[in-house]
Design a protein around this motif. Sequence first.
Motif, PDB file in Angstrom:
ATOM      1  N   PRO A 166      -0.178  -8.743   1.800  1.00  0.00           N
ATOM      2  CA  PRO A 166      -1.183  -9.391   2.800  1.00  0.00           C
ATOM      3  C   PRO A 166      -1.067 -11.036   2.579  1.00  0.00           C
ATOM      4  N   PHE A 167      -1.003 -11.347   1.207  1.00  0.00           N
ATOM      5  CA  PHE A 167      -1.025 -12.948   0.754  1.00  0.00           C
ATOM      6  C   PHE A 167       0.109 -13.494   1.115  1.00  0.00           C
ATOM      7  N   LEU A 168       1.325 -12.561   1.229  1.00  0.00           N
ATOM      8  CA  LEU A 168       2.775 -13.336   1.797  1.00  0.00           C
ATOM      9  C   LEU A 168       3.039 -13.225   2.988  1.00  0.00           C
ATOM     10  N   PHE A 169       3.014 -12.129   3.654  1.00  0.00           N
ATOM     11  CA  PHE A 169       3.359 -11.980   5.004  1.00  0.00           C
ATOM     12  C   PHE A 169       2.490 -11.996   6.196  1.00  0.00           C
ATOM     13  N   GLY A 170       1.447 -12.731   5.822  1.00  0.00           N
ATOM     14  CA  GLY A 170       0.600 -12.904   7.113  1.00  0.00           C
ATOM     15  C   GLY A 170      -0.389 -11.889   7.755  1.00  0.00           C
ATOM     16  N   ALA A 171      -1.049 -12.158   8.678  1.00  0.00           N
ATOM     17  CA  ALA A 171      -1.859 -11.325   9.221  1.00  0.00           C
ATOM     18  C   ALA A 171      -1.262  -9.855   9.647  1.00  0.00           C
ATOM     19  N   GLN A 172      -1.852  -8.849   9.352  1.00  0.00           N
ATOM     20  CA  GLN A 172      -1.362  -7.671  10.059  1.00  0.00           C
ATOM     21  C   GLN A 172      -2.113  -7.155  11.113  1.00  0.00           C
ATOM     22  N   VAL A 173      -1.365  -7.207  12.423  1.00  0.00           N
ATOM     23  CA  VAL A 173      -1.979  -6.690  13.697  1.00  0.00           C
ATOM     24  C   VAL A 173      -1.453  -5.268  13.922  1.00  0.00           C
ATOM     25  N   THR A 174      -2.334  -4.263  14.003  1.00  0.00           N
ATOM     26  CA  THR A 174      -2.124  -2.863  14.132  1.00  0.00           C
ATOM     27  C   THR A 174      -2.969  -2.133  15.433  1.00  0.00           C
ATOM     28  N   SER A 175      -2.482  -1.218  15.642  1.00  0.00           N
ATOM     29  CA  SER A 175      -3.341  -0.499  16.779  1.00  0.00           C
ATOM     30  C   SER A 175      -3.861   0.840  15.973  1.00  0.00           C
ATOM     31  N   ASN A 176      -4.692   1.530  16.563  1.00  0.00           N
ATOM     32  CA  ASN A 176      -5.702   2.682  15.789  1.00  0.00           C
ATOM     33  C   ASN A 176      -4.453   3.477  15.168  1.00  0.00           C
ATOM     34  N   LEU A 177      -3.256   4.018  16.028  1.00  0.00           N
ATOM     35  CA  LEU A 177      -2.362   5.090  15.570  1.00  0.00           C
ATOM     36  C   LEU A 177      -1.445   4.487  14.496  1.00  0.00           C
ATOM     37  N   ASP A 178      -1.088   3.096  14.422  1.00  0.00           N
ATOM     38  CA  ASP A 178      -0.538   2.372  13.267  1.00  0.00           C
ATOM     39  C   ASP A 178      -1.242   2.403  11.961  1.00  0.00           C
ATOM     40  N   GLY A 179      -2.627   2.165  12.252  1.00  0.00           N
ATOM     41  CA  GLY A 179      -3.629   1.992  11.196  1.00  0.00           C
ATOM     42  C   GLY A 179      -3.817   3.228  10.398  1.00  0.00           C
ATOM     43  N   ALA A 180      -4.026   4.234  11.287  1.00  0.00           N
ATOM     44  CA  ALA A 180      -4.095   5.651  10.902  1.00  0.00           C
ATOM     45  C   ALA A 180      -3.031   6.167  10.109  1.00  0.00           C
ATOM     46  N   LEU A 181      -1.870   5.846  10.253  1.00  0.00           N
ATOM     47  CA  LEU A 181      -0.615   6.391   9.779  1.00  0.00           C
ATOM     48  C   LEU A 181      -0.536   5.384   8.550  1.00  0.00           C
ATOM     49  N   ASN A 182      -0.697   4.321   8.515  1.00  0.00           N
ATOM     50  CA  ASN A 182      -0.716   3.320   7.189  1.00  0.00           C
ATOM     51  C   ASN A 182      -1.846   3.972   6.149  1.00  0.00           C
ATOM     52  N   TYR A 183      -2.922   4.206   6.756  1.00  0.00           N
ATOM     53  CA  TYR A 183      -4.120   4.830   5.947  1.00  0.00           C
ATOM     54  C   TYR A 183      -3.640   6.140   5.336  1.00  0.00           C
ATOM     55  N   LEU A 184      -2.905   6.821   5.929  1.00  0.00           N
ATOM     56  CA  LEU A 184      -2.589   8.284   5.516  1.00  0.00           C
ATOM     57  C   LEU A 184      -1.344   8.095   4.544  1.00  0.00           C
ATOM     58  N   LEU A 185      -0.447   7.269   4.584  1.00  0.00           N
ATOM     59  CA  LEU A 185       0.607   6.925   3.666  1.00  0.00           C
ATOM     60  C   LEU A 185       0.254   6.193   2.480  1.00  0.00           C
ATOM     61  N   ASN A 186      -1.166   5.637   2.479  1.00  0.00           N
ATOM     62  CA  ASN A 186      -1.601   4.837   1.503  1.00  0.00           C
ATOM     63  C   ASN A 186      -2.161   5.952   0.606  1.00  0.00           C
ATOM     64  N   MET A 187      -2.887   6.969   1.312  1.00  0.00           N
ATOM     65  CA  MET A 187      -3.394   7.856   0.441  1.00  0.00           C
ATOM     66  C   MET A 187      -2.505   8.959  -0.174  1.00  0.00           C
ATOM     67  N   ILE A 188      -1.380   9.019   0.632  1.00  0.00           N
ATOM     68  CA  ILE A 188      -0.285   9.894  -0.226  1.00  0.00           C
ATOM     69  C   ILE A 188       0.347   9.174  -1.275  1.00  0.00           C
ATOM     70  N   ASP A 189       0.430   7.812  -1.110  1.00  0.00           N
ATOM     71  CA  ASP A 189       1.279   7.027  -2.233  1.00  0.00           C
ATOM     72  C   ASP A 189       0.154   7.166  -3.088  1.00  0.00           C
ATOM     73  N   GLY A 190      -1.414   7.110  -3.133  1.00  0.00           N
ATOM     74  CA  GLY A 190      -2.274   7.525  -4.290  1.00  0.00           C
ATOM     75  C   GLY A 190      -2.018   8.733  -4.817  1.00  0.00           C
ATOM     76  N   MET A 191      -1.997  10.082  -3.905  1.00  0.00           N
ATOM     77  CA  MET A 191      -1.666  11.102  -4.641  1.00  0.00           C
ATOM     78  C   MET A 191      -0.594  11.197  -5.454  1.00  0.00           C
ATOM     79  N   LEU A 192       0.718  10.665  -5.033  1.00  0.00           N
ATOM     80  CA  LEU A 192       1.818  10.609  -5.803  1.00  0.00           C
ATOM     81  C   LEU A 192       1.560   9.922  -7.092  1.00  0.00           C
ATOM     82  N   PHE A 193       0.915   8.881  -7.015  1.00  0.00           N
ATOM     83  CA  PHE A 193       0.779   8.144  -8.192  1.00  0.00           C
ATOM     84  C   PHE A 193       0.134   9.057  -9.258  1.00  0.00           C
ATOM     85  N   VAL A 194      -0.757   9.590  -8.928  1.00  0.00           N
ATOM     86  CA  VAL A 194      -1.678  10.354  -9.728  1.00  0.00           C
ATOM     87  C   VAL A 194      -0.936  11.763 -10.244  1.00  0.00           C
TER      88      VAL A 194
END
Length: 135
Positions: A93-121
Amino acid sequence: MSDVEKLHHYTCLAGLILFTVYFFLPYVWFEIYSVGTAVMLGFDGEGAFYQLSTFQVYIWGVIYIISLVGLLRFHQGARILFVFLMIVELVQPFLFGAQVTSNLDGALNYLLNMIDGMLFVLIFFTPVSMRFRDA
């Protein structure tokens, strides 16, 4: 295959599928959103310190897929690459500027972040981590 290894396997596959959908979603914006919404989504990256080219975006996507496939195959290098990509996502976010997302894009991104966290653990704090050390 233990239950934790199955969870690891299914989590990696879910990440691959969701990322593929998320990555190619901009190609159908004009089909699923109004023209005004699609135009607003085009402002993504406004005010960026560094603007990524389309080629660079594809390279990052391929690197993410490579890391997930490597995690599926228990490659030690894939763990390092995956953690590197997580760090890049934190700095993004500090390098690539504002992130403009729709509800669907945001939900998928949120799910991907949760999956990344699960994988990390899973790859560092469960018995699955031993599979990476043995590989």
